[in-house]
Design an enzyme around this catalytic site. Structure first.
Site, PDB file in Angstrom:
ATOM      1  N   ALA A  29       0.787  -1.149  -0.005  1.00 11.48           N
ATOM      2  CA  ALA A  29       0.099   0.060   0.061  1.00 11.48           C
ATOM      3  C   ALA A  29       0.963   1.194   0.017  1.00 11.48           C
ATOM      4  CB  ALA A  29      -1.100  -0.029   1.136  1.00 11.48           C
ATOM      5  N   HIS A  34       7.040   5.709   1.384  1.00 12.66           N
ATOM      6  CA  HIS A  34       7.888   4.365   1.055  1.00 12.66           C
ATOM      7  C   HIS A  34       8.605   5.120  -0.476  1.00 12.66           C
ATOM      8  CE1 HIS A  34       4.236   2.395   2.744  1.00 12.66           C
ATOM      9  NE2 HIS A  34       5.080   1.718   3.170  1.00 12.66           N
TER      10      HIS A  34
HETATM   11  P1  AMP Z   1       5.549  -0.107   6.101  1.00 15.64           P
HETATM   12  O1  AMP Z   1       5.238  -0.643   4.756  1.00 15.64           O
HETATM   13  O2  AMP Z   1       4.607   0.678   7.216  1.00 15.64           O
HETATM   14  O3  AMP Z   1       6.152  -1.267   6.984  1.00 15.64           O
HETATM   15  O4  AMP Z   1       6.825   0.656   6.038  1.00 15.64           O
HETATM   16  C1  AMP Z   1       7.903   0.474   5.452  1.00 15.64           C
HETATM   17  C2  AMP Z   1       8.814   1.398   5.516  1.00 15.64           C
HETATM   18  O5  AMP Z   1       8.596   2.950   5.283  1.00 15.64           O
HETATM   19  C3  AMP Z   1       9.319   1.566   7.170  1.00 15.64           C
HETATM   20  O6  AMP Z   1      10.769   1.669   7.073  1.00 15.64           O
HETATM   21  C4  AMP Z   1       8.668   2.760   7.416  1.00 15.64           C
HETATM   22  O7  AMP Z   1       9.476   3.413   8.662  1.00 15.64           O
HETATM   23  C5  AMP Z   1       8.732   3.675   6.198  1.00 15.64           C
HETATM   24  N1  AMP Z   1       7.518   4.643   6.223  1.00 15.64           N
HETATM   25  C6  AMP Z   1       6.349   4.231   6.582  1.00 15.64           C
HETATM   26  N2  AMP Z   1       5.870   5.569   6.478  1.00 15.64           N
HETATM   27  C7  AMP Z   1       6.719   6.581   6.216  1.00 15.64           C
HETATM   28  C8  AMP Z   1       6.758   8.142   6.312  1.00 15.64           C
HETATM   29  N3  AMP Z   1       5.619   8.840   6.167  1.00 15.64           N
HETATM   30  N4  AMP Z   1       7.936   8.725   6.099  1.00 15.64           N
HETATM   31  C9  AMP Z   1       8.947   8.132   5.667  1.00 15.64           C
HETATM   32  N5  AMP Z   1       9.116   6.548   6.043  1.00 15.64           N
HETATM   33  C10 AMP Z   1       7.819   5.907   6.059  1.00 15.64           C
END
Ligand code: AMP
Length: 275
Positions: A29, A34
């Site tokens: 998503a 990301h």
């Molecule tokens: P997730 O898909 O939520 O597991 O996130 C994957 C990666 O994207 C992780 O390293 C999160 O910390 C990073 N991430 C998610 N949201 C943000 C954001 N708003 N800003 C920067 N990095 C993000």
């Protein structure tokens, strides 16, 4: 871009990537947060690998594993347009077997704040990150500061297990109104989304206070709480810690993280600021 769903086909492509590899693990998503990690990985490496895997072991009983947003086709397009070389979409069966060897998060840093509210979450997260880092054999892996405790625990795992990879922390990406981007934001109704803005407002208020010379953590937390109280349905925590995740009495400039976890409706949101 090559899309691989199993380890063998992934490895065949991986072997051919001669040069530096940057890796961005995600749960899909995909949003601009990301993408900022992917762009950074692209800038700093010859090749970029992205994984999308909704890791069941980091979800607790009753959490949103079953309804976690899935947007595979859109995600593929986003990765393709961003210039990702290899997209890994493993199944749960590819990643886990029965009666696994388990990795445990550290007893203190892994069981405070997020770890206290979600006991066992970080064990599952570290388990899958260890696997993905071993599978991808990347030179650098990119993680968002949005998940601050996760990032610090991954850095610790790499240190404690002498793993040969560089962990690159990346800045939090926000919407223009201040809301930190998250795949879970789609759960918010428009009125909930408005109320959720109190989280970033509260963090900003904390920073303003520090900038005006207020260093006492209890005073800052009170001011932040007063902003949140009206808008969030349940405040899990406001915490002010140093980069070792120890609670602070006074702000240490250059070594402080201010964190919030709160519920708006049925959605649990986290956000933080690094000072
Ligand atoms: P997730 O898909 O939520 O597991 O996130 C994957 C990666 O994207 C992780 O390293 C999160 O910390 C990073 N991430 C998610 N949201 C943000 C954001 N708003 N800003 C920067 N990095 C993000």
């Amino acid at each position: 871009m090559v899309v691989a769903r199993d380890y063998i086909s992934f490895s065949k492509v991986r072997e051919k990537l001669k040069g530096s590899v940057g890796f961005v693990p995600t749960m899909g998503a995909l949003h601009e947060g990301h993408l900022s990690l992917i762009r950074r990985a692209k800038e700093e490496n010859d090749y970029v690998i992205v994984s999308i895997f909704v890791n069941p072991t980091q979800f607790l009983e009753g959490e949103d594993l079953d309804k976690y947003p899935k947007k595979e086709e859109a995600d593929k397009k986003i990765c393709q347009l961003a210039g990702v070389d290899l997209l890994y979409l493993p199944t749960v069966e590819q990643i886990y077997e029965e009666d696994e060897l388990l990795i445990s998060a550290p007893k203190i840093r892994g069981y405070i704040l997020e770890g206290a509210k979600r006991p066992g979450h970080f064990d599952g997260m570290l388990q899958v990150v260890m696997k993905l880092l071993n599978i991808t054999q990347a030179n650098r892996a990119y993680f968002g500061k949005k998940d601050a405790q996760q990032l610090l625990l991954i850095e610790q795992m790499v240190r404690n297990y002498f793993m040969n990879i560089e962990i690159v922390p990346c800045e939090i990406v926000r919407d223009s109104d201040g809301l930190a981007l998250s795949s879970r934001n789609v759960y918010l109704s428009s009125s909930e989304r408005k109320r959720a803005l109190s989280i970033s407002r509260s963090l900003k208020r904390g920073v303003k206070l520090v900038q005006s010379g207020e260093y006492r953590v209890d005073v800052i937390k009170e001011a932040m709480k007063s902003i949140l109280e009206k808008d969030v349905d349940c405040l899990d925590y406001i915490a002010i810690v140093n980069r070792e995740f120890k609670l602070l009495k006074d702000i240490e400039e250059g070594n402080t993280i201010v964190l919030i976890a709160a519920w708006v409706g049925d959605t649990r949101l986290i956000d933080n600021l690094w000072l």
